[in-house]
Design a protein around this motif. Structure first.
Motif: not given
Length: 141
Positions: A90-91, A98, A100, A122, A127
């Motif tokens: 996940s993030e 950042v 994912r 991100k 995103w």
């Protein structure tokens, strides 16, 4: 991302024990699967995109550039016809970004048939899809 490089170095430590198999499909995907003493490294290319994914033989750890090794989760399932592996995160803070991501691997009858890679970063407005590679219907060369 530093840990990704360290994990790949760990997987490639014993080069004398490497065995490489190449898979491809009609959509321009090429995947070199390098089996090592401790795990498997997948070198995936399609068009101008290239990614490297590594996973240990016991499926307890791996490496993928969009997932820091400390947050990477690996799930697998085995059925009569083959094995499915899902690597994801996940993030999270990953070096200076950042990120994912997710990697799906299907191995049927001992042969790689699918690898799909999705990596996102991100940005200020949400995103951004940084890489997306889908290699389906792979056959051994």
């Amino acid at each position: 991302m530093k840990t990704t490089i360290l994990a790949l170095a760990f997987l490639t430590t014993f080069s004398a024990f490497a065995n490489t198999t190449t898979y491809s499909n009609n959509q321009g995907c090429t995947v070199e699967v390098e089996s090592r003493k401790n795990g498997v490294i997948y070198y995936v290319s399609k068009g101008n995109k290239n990614e490297v994914v590594g996973v240990t033989n016991d499926l307890t750890s791996g490496t993928f550039v969009y997932c820091d090794d400390s947050v990477l989760q690996i799930n697998s399932f085995e059925g009569k016809k083959g094995i499915g592996i899902l690597m994801s995160c996940s993030e999270h803070q990953n070096g200076h970004a950042v990120t994912r991501g997710r990697v799906d691997i299907d191995i049927m009858g001992g042969e790689l048939t699918k690898i799909a890679i999705d990596g996102q970063i991100k940005k200020l407005l949400g995103w951004k899809q940084d890489t997306k590679i889908e290699c389906l219907n792979l056959v051994k060369k």
